[in-house]
Design an enzyme around this catalytic site. Structure first.
Site, short mmCIF file in Angstrom:
data_model
loop_
_atom_site.label_atom_id
_atom_site.label_comp_id
_atom_site.label_asym_id
_atom_site.label_seq_id
_atom_site.Cartn_x
_atom_site.Cartn_y
_atom_site.Cartn_z
N SER A 224 35.98 6.35 -6.34
CA SER A 224 34.86 5.75 -5.60
C SER A 224 33.59 6.54 -5.83
O SER A 224 32.49 6.02 -5.69
CB SER A 224 35.18 5.71 -4.10
OG SER A 224 36.38 5.00 -3.90
N ARG A 225 33.74 7.83 -6.17
CA ARG A 225 32.55 8.68 -6.35
C ARG A 225 31.89 8.49 -7.71
O ARG A 225 30.78 8.98 -7.92
CB ARG A 225 32.92 10.14 -6.13
CG ARG A 225 33.27 10.43 -4.67
CD ARG A 225 33.47 11.91 -4.40
NE ARG A 225 33.52 12.19 -2.98
CZ ARG A 225 34.64 12.39 -2.28
NH1 ARG A 225 35.80 12.37 -2.88
NH2 ARG A 225 34.59 12.63 -0.99
N LYS B 71 45.80 10.56 -8.96
CA LYS B 71 44.60 11.32 -9.30
C LYS B 71 44.42 12.43 -8.26
O LYS B 71 44.07 13.55 -8.59
CB LYS B 71 43.36 10.42 -9.32
CG LYS B 71 42.11 11.22 -9.73
CD LYS B 71 40.92 10.34 -9.94
CE LYS B 71 40.34 9.89 -8.64
NZ LYS B 71 39.74 10.99 -7.85
N ASP B 72 44.69 12.09 -7.00
CA ASP B 72 44.66 13.10 -5.93
C ASP B 72 46.06 13.70 -5.83
O ASP B 72 46.77 13.50 -4.85
CB ASP B 72 44.24 12.44 -4.62
CG ASP B 72 42.85 11.87 -4.70
OD1 ASP B 72 41.92 12.65 -4.93
OD2 ASP B 72 42.69 10.64 -4.58
N VAL C 146 44.46 5.40 -12.96
CA VAL C 146 43.86 4.30 -13.73
C VAL C 146 42.53 4.83 -14.30
O VAL C 146 41.76 5.48 -13.58
CB VAL C 146 43.60 3.06 -12.83
CG1 VAL C 146 42.99 1.93 -13.63
CG2 VAL C 146 44.90 2.61 -12.17
N HIS D 48 42.55 1.26 -6.81
CA HIS D 48 43.14 0.80 -5.54
C HIS D 48 43.96 -0.47 -5.75
O HIS D 48 44.99 -0.67 -5.10
CB HIS D 48 42.03 0.51 -4.52
CG HIS D 48 41.26 1.71 -4.08
ND1 HIS D 48 39.93 1.91 -4.41
CD2 HIS D 48 41.63 2.79 -3.34
CE1 HIS D 48 39.52 3.05 -3.87
NE2 HIS D 48 40.51 3.60 -3.23
#
Ligand code: PAF
Length: 288
Positions: free
Chosen positions: A188-189, A151-152, A178, A37
């Site tokens: 985050s997961r 990534k998404d 990253v 982020h």
């Protein structure tokens, strides 16, 4: 750094900036902030005079049984991380009831054409939830730029298509993945992973790196690439593979053979227990 929870206050702040001819960049997040982020924040800062980070765990992009309830929420820690990073002017963190009043039967945004592959079939309704909340965040924050992590990559493609199809006046900026030193893409997961699962989770980055290497060395058959990715992931006893797919980089359609000159994506989703991880490699131009 100001923290705003009201839609009207956020819109008024952006209007005030725009009257002064400041450009605005938005980093939409669901919180649980990490170094990935921060890369989005730094990109936003380079692009614009003012930076907004939105933090909202959006219920409509979680299917029943997914981790909406458990999703990590810690606004205080997120704000501390953003203050330490610097360069953020406003955190927009609306309450659930502000975005979804109990009686609301609100309009949805459905982006057609990019959801038949990759995560689409496995997460029905997910991308409608994403597109709808992103459209609303763009209308609330009124940015000139919005930054999304690659990534998404399917989310990024869908948001770009929505903006194009609906003539939205905003530039969508993609920011590279990253990674941890051992290759695991930041998410985050990742914090849900136990020690052994965390160790074995490097199979995702190993698989997408192998795909990139195979393409660089001249392999053009999608099934050869997918088989090798699958083989790597299956070396992890804890990994429960959901998919490996090689798709066209624009249409996200499955391909049998990669076409030189076109872009391509090799992507995977893997469960470790309840935790679902994704990773991909984006090839901007398949070599001749
Ligand atoms: O990528 C995310 O964190 C979310 O999907 C987003 C874009 C903030 C929408 O809720």
């Amino acid at each position: 750094m100001t923290i705003l929870a009201s839609i009207e206050e956020m819109q008024a702040q952006s209007d005030a900036w725009r009257r002064k001819s400041f450009s605005i960049a938005l980093v939409p997040t669901m919180g649980a902030l990490h170094a990935g982020h921060m890369e989005l924040v730094r990109t936003a800062r380079r692009l614009a005079d003012r930076v907004i980070v939105s933090i909202f765990v959006n219920p409509t992009q979680f299917a029943p049984g997914e981790d909406f309830e458990e999703y990590p929420r810690d606004l205080e820690t997120d704000c501390r991380i953003l203050r330490e990073e610097g360069g953020v002017d406003v955190v927009f963190a609306p309450h659930l009831e502000t975005m979804y009043p109990p009686t609301s039967n609100a309009t949805k945004v459905e982006v057609y054409g990019l959801t038949d592959t990759l995560c689409g079939p496995h997460r029905p309704g997910h991308f409608t939830g994403v597109a709808t909340i992103v459209a609303r965040l763009l209308n609330i924050c009124k940015p000139d730029f919005a930054c999304f992590g690659q990534k998404d990559i399917q989310q990024f493609a869908i948001v770009r298509k929505m903006v194009k199809d609906l003539n939205m006046d905003v530039h969508i900026e993609g920011v590279g993945i990253v990674r941890e030193p051992d290759g695991l893409a930041l998410s985050s997961r990742n914090r849900y992973l136990g020690e052994e699962a965390r160790r074995q989770s490097t199979v995702l980055s190993m698989a997408v790196t192998r795909a990139a290497d195979l393409i660089a060395s001249g392999v053009r058959s999608a099934s050869v690439i997918e088989d090798q990715m699958r083989e790597i992931i299956e070396t992890s006893p804890l990994a429960d593979l959901q998919y490996v797919e090689v798709v066209d980089g624009e249409s996200l359609a499955r391909v049998r053979e990669l076409t030189p000159g076109r872009s391509a994506i090799a992507a995977t989703a893997v469960y470790f227990g309840e935790t679902r991880l994704i990773d991909n490699t984006f090839i901007p131009k398949v070599p001749d």
